[in-house]
Scaffold this active site. Structure first.
Site, PDB file in Angstrom:
ATOM      1  N   GLU A  66      -3.670  -4.672  46.584  1.00 53.81           N
ATOM      2  CA  GLU A  66      -5.104  -4.967  46.695  1.00 53.81           C
ATOM      3  C   GLU A  66      -5.411  -6.242  45.919  1.00 53.81           C
ATOM      4  O   GLU A  66      -5.142  -6.346  44.715  1.00 53.81           O
ATOM      5  CB  GLU A  66      -5.993  -3.822  46.179  1.00 53.81           C
ATOM      6  CG  GLU A  66      -7.472  -4.207  46.404  1.00 53.81           C
ATOM      7  CD  GLU A  66      -8.503  -3.141  46.080  1.00 53.81           C
ATOM      8  OE1 GLU A  66      -8.137  -1.972  45.842  1.00 53.81           O
ATOM      9  OE2 GLU A  66      -9.697  -3.499  46.068  1.00 53.81           O
ATOM     10  N   GLU A  91      -6.206  -9.129  40.048  1.00 58.41           N
ATOM     11  CA  GLU A  91      -7.602  -9.508  39.776  1.00 58.41           C
ATOM     12  C   GLU A  91      -7.587 -10.504  38.610  1.00 58.41           C
ATOM     13  O   GLU A  91      -6.817 -10.339  37.670  1.00 58.41           O
ATOM     14  CB  GLU A  91      -8.410  -8.238  39.433  1.00 58.41           C
ATOM     15  CG  GLU A  91      -9.822  -8.444  38.944  1.00 58.41           C
ATOM     16  CD  GLU A  91     -10.709  -9.236  39.901  1.00 58.41           C
ATOM     17  OE1 GLU A  91     -10.939  -8.793  41.023  1.00 58.41           O
ATOM     18  OE2 GLU A  91     -11.148 -10.342  39.512  1.00 58.41           O
ATOM     19  N   ASP A 118      -4.085 -15.200  39.381  1.00 60.42           N
ATOM     20  CA  ASP A 118      -4.456 -15.665  40.714  1.00 60.42           C
ATOM     21  C   ASP A 118      -3.532 -15.032  41.772  1.00 60.42           C
ATOM     22  O   ASP A 118      -2.311 -15.208  41.745  1.00 60.42           O
ATOM     23  CB  ASP A 118      -4.307 -17.196  40.744  1.00 60.42           C
ATOM     24  CG  ASP A 118      -4.644 -17.800  42.099  1.00 60.42           C
ATOM     25  OD1 ASP A 118      -4.990 -17.053  43.033  1.00 60.42           O
ATOM     26  OD2 ASP A 118      -4.564 -19.042  42.212  1.00 60.42           O
ATOM     27  N   ASP A 141     -15.035 -12.931  47.561  1.00 57.33           N
ATOM     28  CA  ASP A 141     -16.190 -13.808  47.315  1.00 57.33           C
ATOM     29  C   ASP A 141     -16.514 -14.597  48.581  1.00 57.33           C
ATOM     30  O   ASP A 141     -15.651 -15.295  49.102  1.00 57.33           O
ATOM     31  CB  ASP A 141     -15.880 -14.772  46.166  1.00 57.33           C
ATOM     32  CG  ASP A 141     -15.632 -14.024  44.860  1.00 57.33           C
ATOM     33  OD1 ASP A 141     -16.557 -13.348  44.380  1.00 57.33           O
ATOM     34  OD2 ASP A 141     -14.501 -14.088  44.338  1.00 57.33           O
ATOM     35  N   LYS A 145     -22.319 -21.165  50.376  1.00 60.65           N
ATOM     36  CA  LYS A 145     -22.738 -22.539  50.675  1.00 60.65           C
ATOM     37  C   LYS A 145     -21.670 -23.271  51.477  1.00 60.65           C
ATOM     38  O   LYS A 145     -20.484 -23.150  51.184  1.00 60.65           O
ATOM     39  CB  LYS A 145     -22.989 -23.309  49.367  1.00 60.65           C
ATOM     40  CG  LYS A 145     -24.189 -22.817  48.608  1.00 60.65           C
ATOM     41  CD  LYS A 145     -24.380 -23.619  47.337  1.00 60.65           C
ATOM     42  CE  LYS A 145     -25.503 -23.022  46.508  1.00 60.65           C
ATOM     43  NZ  LYS A 145     -25.388 -23.397  45.085  1.00 60.65           N
ATOM     44  N   THR A 214     -17.606   0.342  47.574  1.00 61.64           N
ATOM     45  CA  THR A 214     -17.391  -0.296  46.267  1.00 61.64           C
ATOM     46  C   THR A 214     -18.703  -0.859  45.728  1.00 61.64           C
ATOM     47  O   THR A 214     -19.716  -0.903  46.415  1.00 61.64           O
ATOM     48  CB  THR A 214     -16.395  -1.462  46.376  1.00 61.64           C
ATOM     49  OG1 THR A 214     -16.975  -2.476  47.201  1.00 61.64           O
ATOM     50  CG2 THR A 214     -15.065  -1.021  46.934  1.00 61.64           C
ATOM     51  N   HIS A 215     -18.616  -1.353  44.508  1.00 66.33           N
ATOM     52  CA  HIS A 215     -19.760  -1.962  43.836  1.00 66.33           C
ATOM     53  C   HIS A 215     -20.379  -3.067  44.694  1.00 66.33           C
ATOM     54  O   HIS A 215     -21.590  -3.105  44.910  1.00 66.33           O
ATOM     55  CB  HIS A 215     -19.285  -2.523  42.501  1.00 66.33           C
ATOM     56  CG  HIS A 215     -20.314  -3.315  41.775  1.00 66.33           C
ATOM     57  ND1 HIS A 215     -21.393  -2.728  41.161  1.00 66.33           N
ATOM     58  CD2 HIS A 215     -20.448  -4.648  41.595  1.00 66.33           C
ATOM     59  CE1 HIS A 215     -22.136  -3.668  40.611  1.00 66.33           C
ATOM     60  NE2 HIS A 215     -21.589  -4.843  40.871  1.00 66.33           N
ATOM     61  N   PHE A 216     -19.518  -3.966  45.189  1.00 67.67           N
ATOM     62  CA  PHE A 216     -20.057  -5.097  45.945  1.00 67.67           C
ATOM     63  C   PHE A 216     -20.583  -4.676  47.303  1.00 67.67           C
ATOM     64  O   PHE A 216     -21.525  -5.262  47.824  1.00 67.67           O
ATOM     65  CB  PHE A 216     -19.011  -6.212  46.061  1.00 67.67           C
ATOM     66  CG  PHE A 216     -19.016  -7.097  44.852  1.00 67.67           C
ATOM     67  CD1 PHE A 216     -19.860  -8.188  44.785  1.00 67.67           C
ATOM     68  CD2 PHE A 216     -18.222  -6.802  43.766  1.00 67.67           C
ATOM     69  CE1 PHE A 216     -19.904  -8.989  43.653  1.00 67.67           C
ATOM     70  CE2 PHE A 216     -18.253  -7.594  42.628  1.00 67.67           C
ATOM     71  CZ  PHE A 216     -19.095  -8.686  42.578  1.00 67.67           C
ATOM     72  N   GLU A 217     -19.981  -3.648  47.867  1.00 66.89           N
ATOM     73  CA  GLU A 217     -20.489  -3.146  49.142  1.00 66.89           C
ATOM     74  C   GLU A 217     -21.882  -2.550  48.954  1.00 66.89           C
ATOM     75  O   GLU A 217     -22.804  -2.840  49.717  1.00 66.89           O
ATOM     76  CB  GLU A 217     -19.532  -2.089  49.706  1.00 66.89           C
ATOM     77  CG  GLU A 217     -20.041  -1.485  51.007  1.00 66.89           C
ATOM     78  CD  GLU A 217     -19.025  -0.589  51.680  1.00 66.89           C
ATOM     79  OE1 GLU A 217     -18.041  -0.211  51.020  1.00 66.89           O
ATOM     80  OE2 GLU A 217     -19.220  -0.278  52.854  1.00 66.89           O
TER      81      GLU A 217
HETATM   82  C1  LIG Z   1     -17.008 -10.068  45.280  1.00 69.62           C
HETATM   83  S1  LIG Z   1     -15.796  -9.400  44.231  1.00 69.62           S
HETATM   84  C2  LIG Z   1     -15.342  -7.860  45.063  1.00 69.62           C
HETATM   85  C3  LIG Z   1     -14.668  -6.886  44.148  1.00 69.62           C
HETATM   86  C4  LIG Z   1     -14.256  -5.540  44.776  1.00 69.62           C
HETATM   87  N1  LIG Z   1     -13.256  -5.721  45.834  1.00 69.62           N
HETATM   88  C5  LIG Z   1     -15.473  -4.793  45.318  1.00 69.62           C
HETATM   89  O1  LIG Z   1     -15.560  -4.617  46.540  1.00 69.62           O
HETATM   90  O2  LIG Z   1     -16.315  -4.375  44.503  1.00 69.62           O
HETATM   91  C6  LIG Z   1     -14.367 -10.421  44.528  1.00 69.62           C
HETATM   92  C7  LIG Z   1     -13.328 -10.328  43.432  1.00 69.62           C
HETATM   93  O3  LIG Z   1     -12.170 -11.099  43.781  1.00 69.62           O
HETATM   94  C8  LIG Z   1     -11.651 -11.693  42.612  1.00 69.62           C
HETATM   95  N2  LIG Z   1     -10.837 -12.851  43.032  1.00 69.62           N
HETATM   96  C9  LIG Z   1     -11.253 -13.922  43.738  1.00 69.62           C
HETATM   97  N3  LIG Z   1     -10.241 -14.755  43.995  1.00 69.62           N
HETATM   98  C10 LIG Z   1      -9.125 -14.183  43.431  1.00 69.62           C
HETATM   99  C11 LIG Z   1      -7.776 -14.589  43.346  1.00 69.62           C
HETATM  100  N4  LIG Z   1      -7.332 -15.723  43.899  1.00 69.62           N
HETATM  101  N5  LIG Z   1      -6.918 -13.775  42.693  1.00 69.62           N
HETATM  102  C12 LIG Z   1      -7.349 -12.621  42.128  1.00 69.62           C
HETATM  103  N6  LIG Z   1      -8.623 -12.183  42.182  1.00 69.62           N
HETATM  104  C13 LIG Z   1      -9.509 -12.962  42.825  1.00 69.62           C
HETATM  105  C14 LIG Z   1     -12.883 -12.040  41.800  1.00 69.62           C
HETATM  106  O4  LIG Z   1     -12.593 -12.152  40.416  1.00 69.62           O
HETATM  107  C15 LIG Z   1     -13.795 -10.849  42.088  1.00 69.62           C
HETATM  108  O5  LIG Z   1     -13.652  -9.821  41.134  1.00 69.62           O
END
Ligand SMILES: C[S@@+](CC[C@H](N)C(=O)[O-])C[C@H]1O[C@@H](n2cnc3c(N)ncnc32)[C@H](O)[C@@H]1O
Length: 234
Positions: A66, A91, A118, A141, A145, A214-217
């Site tokens: 994930e 993450e 990353d 994310d 924009k 999830t939180h973001f959903e």
């Molecule tokens: C909008 S949040 C969604 C989190 C979770 N999946 C949820 O649905 O609640 C996107 C997450 O992806 C992580 N993220 C973005 N690019 C990443 C990368 N290249 N490697 C690891 N994590 C990354 C961000 O830190 C963030 O916590």
């Protein structure tokens, strides 16, 4: 030339456009304690060389990745309800990693390991080719924009890299609450030679029951957004 424009004279890490900007909030004492107490057990320090995950987990089992698990509620749930598979979470946001480790430790989870790094670099350098049964990227994310769209993690080069890490017939599950990103995902995936739509060409999937909210959903739904799931196989 913009600062993140490709420039062959720069080292690779400076050339890449990243899918995240780290605005590290302070860790709570509980989250810091999670790193002190649990990182040795759940964490994998990024080393830049391919991992032997069978050895890491002490067993051979199908591997699920994930990417961007946020605070880890979906990964915690999945690993608890799918004990026969090994889970890798990646993450960059420290507090989320800490929070998930506390949840995993509370139930003595054995089938989860985490990177705080990353995901593109983890995929490129640590995940062996042909090793993943499934990959999940839920609510990445959206970079709304126009001038930020290039930061979206779902891009042709990225999904080609991911395909090379999948086992035969490996599953990729994407979800988003942002319609323009859903359309972008569909465009990129339909054009990707290594992937085929598991539902039928050009189709979104019904939400599968293995993906919990999830939180973001929840945040997206409160804002009146829809939710789009996409399922592809190698
Ligand atoms: C909008 S949040 C969604 C989190 C979770 N999946 C949820 O649905 O609640 C996107 C997450 O992806 C992580 N993220 C973005 N690019 C990443 C990368 N290249 N490697 C690891 N994590 C990354 C961000 O830190 C963030 O916590």
């Amino acid at each position: 030339m913009s600062h993140d424009h490709d420039d062959a004279s720069k080292p690779e890490y400076m050339r890449r456009i990243r899918s995240f900007v780290l605005r590290e909030g302070r860790m709570t004492p509980a989250q810091q304690r999670a790193f002190d107490d649990h990182w040795a057990r759940f964490g994998i320090d990024y080393a830049g060389t391919p991992q032997d995950f069978g050895e890491r987990f002490g067993r051979t089992a199908p591997l699920v990745l994930e990417i961007g698990f946020g605070n880890g509620e979906a990964l915690a749930w999945a690993s608890e309800h799918d004990l026969e598979r090994n889970f890798i979470g990646v993450e960059v946001h420290g507090p989320g990693v800490g929070r998930l480790m506390n949840a995993l430790a509370a139930r003595d989870a054995r089938n989860v390991r985490l990177y705080k790094h990353d995901a593109v670099e983890v995929l490129e350098h640590e995940i062996p080719e042909g090793s993943l049964a499934e990959a999940r990227i839920w609510f990445p994310d959206p970079w709304h924009k126009k001038r930020h769209n290039k930061r979206r993690i779902i891009q042709p080069e990225f999904v080609a890299l991911l395909a090379s890490r999948m086992a035969p017939n490996g599953l990729l599950h994407l979800a988003t609450d942002w319609q323009p990103y859903a359309e972008h995902m569909l465009d990129v995936m339909e054009a990707a030679p290594a992937w085929r739509n598991a539902i039928g060409a050009g189709q979104y999937a019904e939400k599968p029951d293995w993906r919990i909210e999830t939180h973001f959903e929840r945040r997206g739904l409160k804002l009146g957004h829809g939710v789009w799931d996409l399922l592809y196989r190698t």
